[in-house]
Design an enzyme around this catalytic site. Structure first.
Site, PDB file in Angstrom:
ATOM      1  N   HIS A 187       1.969  11.264  -0.061  1.00  0.00           N
ATOM      2  CA  HIS A 187       0.893  12.018  -0.708  1.00  0.00           C
ATOM      3  C   HIS A 187      -0.074  12.642   0.294  1.00  0.00           C
ATOM      4  O   HIS A 187      -0.518  13.772   0.119  1.00  0.00           O
ATOM      5  CB  HIS A 187       0.150  11.125  -1.699  1.00  0.00           C
ATOM      6  CG  HIS A 187      -0.895  11.882  -2.441  1.00  0.00           C
ATOM      7  ND1 HIS A 187      -0.575  12.925  -3.285  1.00  0.00           N
ATOM      8  CD2 HIS A 187      -2.241  11.807  -2.433  1.00  0.00           C
ATOM      9  CE1 HIS A 187      -1.686  13.445  -3.769  1.00  0.00           C
ATOM     10  NE2 HIS A 187      -2.707  12.779  -3.266  1.00  0.00           N
ATOM     11  N   ARG A 229      -1.696   7.455  -3.378  1.00  0.00           N
ATOM     12  CA  ARG A 229      -2.782   8.315  -3.883  1.00  0.00           C
ATOM     13  C   ARG A 229      -4.144   7.637  -3.746  1.00  0.00           C
ATOM     14  O   ARG A 229      -5.165   8.282  -3.886  1.00  0.00           O
ATOM     15  CB  ARG A 229      -2.498   8.730  -5.335  1.00  0.00           C
ATOM     16  CG  ARG A 229      -1.427   9.820  -5.410  1.00  0.00           C
ATOM     17  CD  ARG A 229      -1.064  10.159  -6.815  1.00  0.00           C
ATOM     18  NE  ARG A 229      -0.389   9.050  -7.468  1.00  0.00           N
ATOM     19  CZ  ARG A 229      -0.120   8.992  -8.762  1.00  0.00           C
ATOM     20  NH1 ARG A 229      -0.491   9.970  -9.549  1.00  0.00           N
ATOM     21  NH2 ARG A 229       0.516   7.964  -9.263  1.00  0.00           N
ATOM     22  N   GLN A 230      -4.150   6.324  -3.480  1.00  0.00           N
ATOM     23  CA  GLN A 230      -5.429   5.641  -3.212  1.00  0.00           C
ATOM     24  C   GLN A 230      -5.650   5.681  -1.701  1.00  0.00           C
ATOM     25  O   GLN A 230      -5.559   4.672  -1.006  1.00  0.00           O
ATOM     26  CB  GLN A 230      -5.380   4.218  -3.743  1.00  0.00           C
ATOM     27  CG  GLN A 230      -5.279   4.161  -5.277  1.00  0.00           C
ATOM     28  CD  GLN A 230      -5.340   2.736  -5.788  1.00  0.00           C
ATOM     29  OE1 GLN A 230      -6.073   1.916  -5.274  1.00  0.00           O
ATOM     30  NE2 GLN A 230      -4.547   2.442  -6.813  1.00  0.00           N
ATOM     31  N   LYS A 274      -6.626  23.054  -9.346  1.00  0.00           N
ATOM     32  CA  LYS A 274      -6.736  21.991 -10.347  1.00  0.00           C
ATOM     33  C   LYS A 274      -7.979  21.152 -10.099  1.00  0.00           C
ATOM     34  O   LYS A 274      -8.326  20.883  -8.956  1.00  0.00           O
ATOM     35  CB  LYS A 274      -5.483  21.104 -10.250  1.00  0.00           C
ATOM     36  CG  LYS A 274      -5.517  19.864 -11.103  1.00  0.00           C
ATOM     37  CD  LYS A 274      -4.231  19.074 -10.946  1.00  0.00           C
ATOM     38  CE  LYS A 274      -4.311  18.071  -9.818  1.00  0.00           C
ATOM     39  NZ  LYS A 274      -3.126  17.213  -9.701  1.00  0.00           N
ATOM     40  N   ASP A 281       9.511 -18.859 -12.655  1.00  0.00           N
ATOM     41  CA  ASP A 281       8.086 -18.518 -12.784  1.00  0.00           C
ATOM     42  C   ASP A 281       7.820 -17.038 -12.543  1.00  0.00           C
ATOM     43  O   ASP A 281       6.672 -16.601 -12.528  1.00  0.00           O
ATOM     44  CB  ASP A 281       7.250 -19.361 -11.810  1.00  0.00           C
ATOM     45  CG  ASP A 281       7.649 -19.149 -10.352  1.00  0.00           C
ATOM     46  OD1 ASP A 281       8.578 -18.337 -10.116  1.00  0.00           O
ATOM     47  OD2 ASP A 281       7.045 -19.766  -9.469  1.00  0.00           O
ATOM     48  N   GLY A 282       8.866 -16.257 -12.328  1.00  0.00           N
ATOM     49  CA  GLY A 282       8.695 -14.814 -12.149  1.00  0.00           C
ATOM     50  C   GLY A 282       8.668 -14.371 -10.700  1.00  0.00           C
ATOM     51  O   GLY A 282       8.696 -13.176 -10.405  1.00  0.00           O
ATOM     52  N   GLU A 283       8.579 -15.334  -9.753  1.00  0.00           N
ATOM     53  CA  GLU A 283       8.581 -14.933  -8.339  1.00  0.00           C
ATOM     54  C   GLU A 283       9.946 -14.369  -7.966  1.00  0.00           C
ATOM     55  O   GLU A 283      10.968 -14.737  -8.552  1.00  0.00           O
ATOM     56  CB  GLU A 283       8.235 -16.137  -7.449  1.00  0.00           C
ATOM     57  CG  GLU A 283       6.779 -16.539  -7.558  1.00  0.00           C
ATOM     58  CD  GLU A 283       6.389 -17.676  -6.629  1.00  0.00           C
ATOM     59  OE1 GLU A 283       7.279 -18.253  -5.963  1.00  0.00           O
ATOM     60  OE2 GLU A 283       5.186 -18.003  -6.583  1.00  0.00           O
TER      61      GLU A 283
END
Ligand code: R5P
Length: 282
Positions: free
Chosen positions: A120, A89-90, A182, A34-36
């Protein structure tokens, strides 16, 4: 000490264990149908001090790190090294209703000590429950630049946030540094305030903590080339290089891209391993 390399930092973990002559733990990383994610440390480490090294470039990398920490609950002590920490960056709530995602990530990491590399913003360190230490890999980038035998080199920071990096990389090497200003216009585009720099005929290295979309670097390369710089290189600690960033840099006229192996990419010509080994080997 035992070193547990996560799936995203196998090369770096191997290099650190080689420098320290420490035992490298081999793990299995697989996916369920299932992708886990499935993680299992195959070597015995119970009662040992374990250092887990895992960058969290993707969300899956973050889950793998949590799994490794949990798997190490029988270790004597757990140090976690996050060479590149995603979501860093958050680091602020920019709009009402948003999470401070870097805080959410940091709070989930339980360890005795946490190490980051050129995170960061150092304010993120306060969000870890554990003692958190930020390491600086810019001197190894500086040494590499020095070894390139460039023409009257100048290190440029594309914004004021990276001035410290440029300063530390050039420190004691006799290389000049300068900076630009920037403004971020969107996730992909930035504007760089025009400023006359002493770049005519010189080789210039633009140094930043992260190259993500390549927007910052492409703008800066264009500006420096217009001002008559000779060869322009980009250097960063963390080569995120999302989407078509590399193409953008070459289109803008970059001569070469220099990065560390906090994220293992083709441009990772400098290793952060000596910096990490020195810190965790104490
Ligand atoms: C932002 O403040 C960072 O220091 C980098 O300048 C930024 O992450 C680079 O992003 P991009 O490559 O997308 O311009």
């Amino acid at each position: 000490m035992d070193i547990a390399g996560g799936p995203a930092s196998q090369l770096l973990a191997g290099r650190v264990s080689e420098i320290l002559n420490d035992n490298l733990l081999v793990s299995d990383f697989k996916k369920f149908p299932d992708g886990e994610l499935y993680t299992r440390i195959l070597d015995d480490f119970s009662g040992h001090d374990v250092s887990i090294i895992q960058s969290t470039v993707t969300d899956s990398d973050f889950v793998s790190l949590l799994q490794l920490i949990d798997a190490c609950s029988d270790a004597s002590t757990i140090s976690v090294v996050i060479p590149y920490m995603g979501y860093a960056r958050q680091d602020k709530r920019f709009k009402p209703g948003e999470p401070v995602s870097s805080r959410a990530v940091a709070r989930a990491i339980k360890a005795d000590t946490v190490y980051t590399v050129n995170i960061h913003d150092e304010s993120i360190l306060e969000h870890f429950d554990a003692k958190a230490i930020n390491l600086d890999a810019s001197p190894v980038i500086g040494k590499y630049i020095k070894s390139m035998k460039l023409k009257d080199p100048l290190i440029i920071s594309p914004d004021d946030g990276a001035i410290g990096l440029a300063k530390n990389a050039s420190n004691d090497l006799g290389i000049d540094y300068d900076f630009l200003e920037k403004t971020r216009l969107s996730g992909e585009s930035v504007s760089i305030k025009p400023k006359n720099l002493a770049v005519k005929g010189r080789d210039v290295i633009i140094l930043d903590d992260i190259i993500s979309t390549g927007g910052t670097m492409a703008e800066t390369i264009t500006l420096l080339r217009k001002q008559g710089a000779h060869d322009v290189y980009t250097a960063c600690i963390h080569p995120v290089l999302s989407n078509n960033a590399v193409l953008k840099l070459f289109k803008a006229g970059v001569k070469g891209i220099i990065a560390t192996d906090t994220i293992d990419k083709g441009v990772s010509v400098v290793s952060a391993a000596p910096v990490i080994a020195k810190a965790i080997g104490k």
